[in-house]
Enzyme design. Structure first.
Site, PDB file in Angstrom:
ATOM      1  N   LYS A 131       0.277  -2.669  10.892  1.00 55.17           N
ATOM      2  CA  LYS A 131      -0.331  -2.017   9.721  1.00 55.17           C
ATOM      3  C   LYS A 131       0.581  -2.139   8.519  1.00 55.17           C
ATOM      4  O   LYS A 131       1.786  -2.018   8.658  1.00 55.17           O
ATOM      5  CB  LYS A 131      -0.519  -0.536  10.041  1.00 55.17           C
ATOM      6  CG  LYS A 131      -0.894   0.336   8.883  1.00 55.17           C
ATOM      7  CD  LYS A 131       0.065   1.517   8.656  1.00 55.17           C
ATOM      8  CE  LYS A 131       1.415   1.116   8.142  1.00 55.17           C
ATOM      9  NZ  LYS A 131       2.268   2.219   7.692  1.00 55.17           N
ATOM     10  N   THR A 132       0.116  -2.428   7.366  1.00 54.79           N
ATOM     11  CA  THR A 132       0.742  -2.187   6.075  1.00 54.79           C
ATOM     12  C   THR A 132      -0.015  -2.928   4.983  1.00 54.79           C
ATOM     13  O   THR A 132      -0.343  -4.114   5.149  1.00 54.79           O
ATOM     14  CB  THR A 132       2.246  -2.553   5.988  1.00 54.79           C
ATOM     15  OG1 THR A 132       2.686  -2.324   4.651  1.00 54.79           O
ATOM     16  CG2 THR A 132       2.581  -3.994   6.343  1.00 54.79           C
ATOM     17  N   ASP A 135       1.252  -3.822   2.417  1.00 52.49           N
ATOM     18  CA  ASP A 135       2.205  -4.750   1.792  1.00 52.49           C
ATOM     19  C   ASP A 135       2.043  -6.196   2.274  1.00 52.49           C
ATOM     20  O   ASP A 135       2.487  -7.123   1.612  1.00 52.49           O
ATOM     21  CB  ASP A 135       3.644  -4.302   2.075  1.00 52.49           C
ATOM     22  CG  ASP A 135       3.988  -2.990   1.393  1.00 52.49           C
ATOM     23  OD1 ASP A 135       3.094  -2.415   0.735  1.00 52.49           O
ATOM     24  OD2 ASP A 135       5.136  -2.540   1.516  1.00 52.49           O
ATOM     25  N   ASP A 184       9.074  -1.188  10.088  1.00 49.62           N
ATOM     26  CA  ASP A 184      10.016  -0.172  10.554  1.00 49.62           C
ATOM     27  C   ASP A 184       9.450   0.594  11.758  1.00 49.62           C
ATOM     28  O   ASP A 184      10.152   0.829  12.739  1.00 49.62           O
ATOM     29  CB  ASP A 184      10.333   0.827   9.427  1.00 49.62           C
ATOM     30  CG  ASP A 184      11.210   0.201   8.344  1.00 49.62           C
ATOM     31  OD1 ASP A 184      12.027  -0.678   8.687  1.00 49.62           O
ATOM     32  OD2 ASP A 184      11.075   0.584   7.168  1.00 49.62           O
ATOM     33  N   GLY A 233       3.170   4.497   5.559  1.00 50.84           N
ATOM     34  CA  GLY A 233       2.191   4.588   4.473  1.00 50.84           C
ATOM     35  C   GLY A 233       0.777   4.329   4.963  1.00 50.84           C
ATOM     36  O   GLY A 233       0.556   3.576   5.907  1.00 50.84           O
ATOM     37  N   ARG A 271       6.828   9.579   8.091  1.00 46.33           N
ATOM     38  CA  ARG A 271       7.849   8.529   8.128  1.00 46.33           C
ATOM     39  C   ARG A 271       9.071   8.891   8.969  1.00 46.33           C
ATOM     40  O   ARG A 271      10.145   8.328   8.780  1.00 46.33           O
ATOM     41  CB  ARG A 271       8.290   8.199   6.700  1.00 46.33           C
ATOM     42  CG  ARG A 271       7.241   7.484   5.853  1.00 46.33           C
ATOM     43  CD  ARG A 271       7.879   6.809   4.658  1.00 46.33           C
ATOM     44  NE  ARG A 271       6.888   6.194   3.779  1.00 46.33           N
ATOM     45  CZ  ARG A 271       6.361   4.985   3.966  1.00 46.33           C
ATOM     46  NH1 ARG A 271       6.738   4.258   4.985  1.00 46.33           N
ATOM     47  NH2 ARG A 271       5.482   4.501   3.112  1.00 46.33           N
TER      48      ARG A 271
HETATM   49  P1  FBP Z   1       4.330   1.017   4.899  1.00 49.79           P
HETATM   50  O1  FBP Z   1       5.321  -0.105   4.887  1.00 49.79           O
HETATM   51  O2  FBP Z   1       4.734   2.175   5.716  1.00 49.79           O
HETATM   52  O3  FBP Z   1       2.957   0.535   5.254  1.00 49.79           O
HETATM   53  O4  FBP Z   1       4.192   1.587   3.419  1.00 49.79           O
HETATM   54  C1  FBP Z   1       4.160   0.715   2.346  1.00 49.79           C
HETATM   55  C2  FBP Z   1       4.009   1.423   1.029  1.00 49.79           C
HETATM   56  O5  FBP Z   1       2.657   1.632   0.727  1.00 49.79           O
HETATM   57  C3  FBP Z   1       4.704   0.610  -0.065  1.00 49.79           C
HETATM   58  O6  FBP Z   1       3.840  -0.305  -0.649  1.00 49.79           O
HETATM   59  C4  FBP Z   1       5.214   1.684  -0.986  1.00 49.79           C
HETATM   60  O7  FBP Z   1       6.388   1.290  -1.655  1.00 49.79           O
HETATM   61  C5  FBP Z   1       5.517   2.816  -0.076  1.00 49.79           C
HETATM   62  O8  FBP Z   1       4.657   2.684   1.024  1.00 49.79           O
HETATM   63  C6  FBP Z   1       5.335   4.160  -0.708  1.00 49.79           C
HETATM   64  O9  FBP Z   1       5.750   5.146   0.178  1.00 49.79           O
HETATM   65  P2  FBP Z   1       5.303   6.660   0.128  1.00 49.79           P
HETATM   66  O10 FBP Z   1       3.938   6.730   0.707  1.00 49.79           O
HETATM   67  O11 FBP Z   1       6.278   7.340   1.020  1.00 49.79           O
HETATM   68  O12 FBP Z   1       5.329   7.091  -1.291  1.00 49.79           O
END
Ligand code: FBP
Length: 549
Positions: free
Chosen positions: A198-199, A201, A172, A77, A141
């Site tokens: 990075k994230t 979250d 991941d 993400g 991803r």
């Molecule tokens: P990462 O863990 O890859 O940084 O992504 C987190 C996130 O933003 C979450 O908060 C959310 O649930 C998810 O990605 C959404 O995924 P997508 O971008 O595939 O809709």
């Protein structure tokens, strides 16, 4: 065409830890162990296990280093600041040797496997300095896990004379980085792999990594929006706003936004799990606050809901674990056409406890829980509309109370979901500097010949000058977890620590916030120019963790 802010922002020079402005040399610390399952992790990573933590310290001169090309991947993400990691990496590599070339693999890890790349030269990098988004090379991803993928990666690295791959990703993706580093080292391919935390979250953190990049900016964007909604609620005095916030699993974003805005209610999934609360108990807690306020004529308020909540409700968690195994083991499920066929297929195979939970959920939520997992085996919680589920259940309960004469208020509600709004925002000064420093540090780790390390910048609650740069072995963060039906090594996610200072501060104050007085805070938008206390403050979480609040 660029906005005025973009133009002004382009000339911002990100700050670096003092040591990186000079000539950094490597100092090796203690050897490390995995957070748990040490024997299993050591067996799986014989070549990259137990390496020491690294810190950079000042040397008199910069070593003369040979040319080394690097490939960079943005994975998972989006998170504000990704472009600055690339800018820092680029500048660091050029400082080491002006002939170093940086390649960007396109569309995430699949770019490495499919040999899709561009050369990132000064013109391209300059276009993206200090901007949000991952559009410089795109993200994806794809999970790097097969020998075939690793070999295809080696092929392109050899062709482009790439000495190291830098993977910018969450837990991941950094797990993948670790697996790839081990594979290339075992094969003696002479290709290093370095990760970057990075994230948005905020759950990629531990004793070494103080925060993942993007968390600061994303929380500030959501807090601005929540503050604006609170001001609207307090003006119109007629809506309860149920606001779901991103954060796949941990509730760090919700907790940070609660600390910044002081809403009437904020649910923290980790507390729900610790107290073994059922869905109806969560609803009862919300209803209690709404009734108290409604009976006093205050028919408005805000409720913050972490998007991962559903996975933390104990009986739903058991159900999800069963569904994960069931979907991984029964591929024929994917060819079923109708929702009804899928529902019956699941019901026939669940344990009696999980069957009861599944049947008790509204149809839409049950269906959302049975949707495809992402490539890492995770439920796609961003697609589950928990705020609507709670609104529905709260409204039903309030109607009952009204009938019994125990609720005199009026309940009108609005649901919101804030996630994508914050992931590509222009990075705050904190993320701008932090990301640039992470990228620059990654270049130093590459030049030092390291592999299987994550770029490390610490001491973040202090001014940038005194930040500490180094590297931490990724194997140190691993444990074994069940994913898509099998036990696999993965980086342990950091959940909200209920005994940590950020949660304690929230728990000590929340009663004041949910009562009859107005305690809302309106943080306003992120500022880039102006007084330090407006522009340069890190998150409340970081400040509380470092005892400066
Ligand atoms: P990462 O863990 O890859 O940084 O992504 C987190 C996130 O933003 C979450 O908060 C959310 O649930 C998810 O990605 C959404 O995924 P997508 O971008 O595939 O809709």
């Amino acid at each position: 065409m660029k906005s005025a802010l973009q133009i002004a922002r382009a000339s911002y020079k990100p700050r670096l830890p003092k040591v990186l402005n000079g000539n950094p040399k490597i100092v090796e610390g203690q050897i490390t162990e995995a957070v748990s399952d040490r024997k299993a992790i050591k067996e799986l990573f014989p070549n990259t296990y137990g390496m020491p933590v690294i810190t950079f310290e000042q040397a008199d001169t910069m070593a003369n280093l040979p040319q080394a090309n690097v490939g960079v991947i943005l994975s998972g993400g989006q998170a504000p600041g990704g472009h600055n990691v690339i800018a820092g990496l680029f500048d660091g590599l050029k400082k080491i040797n002006p002939n170093n070339t940086l390649y960007g693999f396109l569309g995430g890890p699949s770019g490495l496997v499919d040999h899709k790349y561009i050369e990132l030269d000064a013109n391209i990098v300059d276009e993206y300095r200090n901007t949000g988004g991952f559009d410089i090379i795109g993200s994806g991803r794809t999970k790097l896990e097969t020998t075939e993928q690793f070999e295809l990666g080696k092929e392109i690295c050899n062709k482009l004379n790439i000495k190291a791959i830098v993977i910018i990703g969450g837990d991941d993706s950094n797990t993948n980085a670790c697996i790839l580093a081990e594979y290339y080292k075992a094969k003696d391919y002479n290709i290093q792999v370095i990760g970057c935390p990075k994230t948005i979250d905020g759950d990629l953190k531990n004793d070494m990594i103080e925060t993942s990049f993007g968390f600061d900016t994303a929380c500030k964007v959501y807090s601005e929006l929540i503050g604006n909604i609170q001001r609207d609620a307090n003006s119109a005095k007629k809506y309860w706003h149920f606001i779901r916030l991103m954060g796949r699993s941990a509730s760090h974003i919700t907790l940070e936004c609660a600390l910044q805005t002081q809403p009437n209610i904020a649910i923290i999934s980790e507390e729900v799990e610790a107290k073994r609360m059922s869905l109806s108990e969560i609803v009862d807690d919300i209803v209690k606050v709404i009734v108290e306020r409604g009976n006093a004529g205050l028919n408005f308020g805000t409720v913050l809901i972490p998007e991962g909540l559903i996975e933390f409700i104990p009986n739903v968690k058991v159900l999800i674990a069963e569904l994960n195994d069931l979907l991984a083991e029964n591929k024929e499920f994917n060819v079923l056409k109708s929702d009804e066929q899928k529902r019956n297929f699941i019901i026939e195979r669940l344990s009696s406890e999980s069957k009861a939970t599944f049947l008790g959920l509204p149809l839409a939520i049950a269906r959302q829980l049975s949707l495809d997992r992402d490539s890492h085996g995770n439920v796609q919680v961003s697609l589950i509309e928990t705020e609507k589920l709670l609104i529905e259940m709260v409204a039903t309960r309030l109607a009952e109370l009204k009938k019994e004469g125990n609720y005199k208020g009026k309940f009108s509600s609005l649901g919101h979901f804030f996630g994508y709004e914050g992931r590509c925002a222009a990075p705050s000064n904190f993320d701008t500097d932090y990301c640039y420093s992470l990228g620059y540090t990654a270049a130093m780790l590459v030049s030092a010949g390291k592999t299987g390390y994550m770029s490390l910048v610490r001491n973040l609650a202090e001014p940038v000058d005194s930040w500490i740069a180094g590297g931490v072995p990724i194997t140190m963060m691993l444990n074994m977890e069940k994913k898509s039906g099998k036990f696999k090594p993965v980086i342990r996610k950091a959940l909200v620590d209920l005994s940590g200072r950020p949660f304690k501060y929230f728990a000590d104050n929340r009663q004041k916030w949910n009562g009859l007085e107005c305690n809302y805070i309106y943080p306003g938008p992120i500022q880039y120019f102006g007084p330090k206390e407006v522009c340069d403050m890190p998150t409340k979480t970081l400040m509380l963790e470092h005892n400066i609040l």
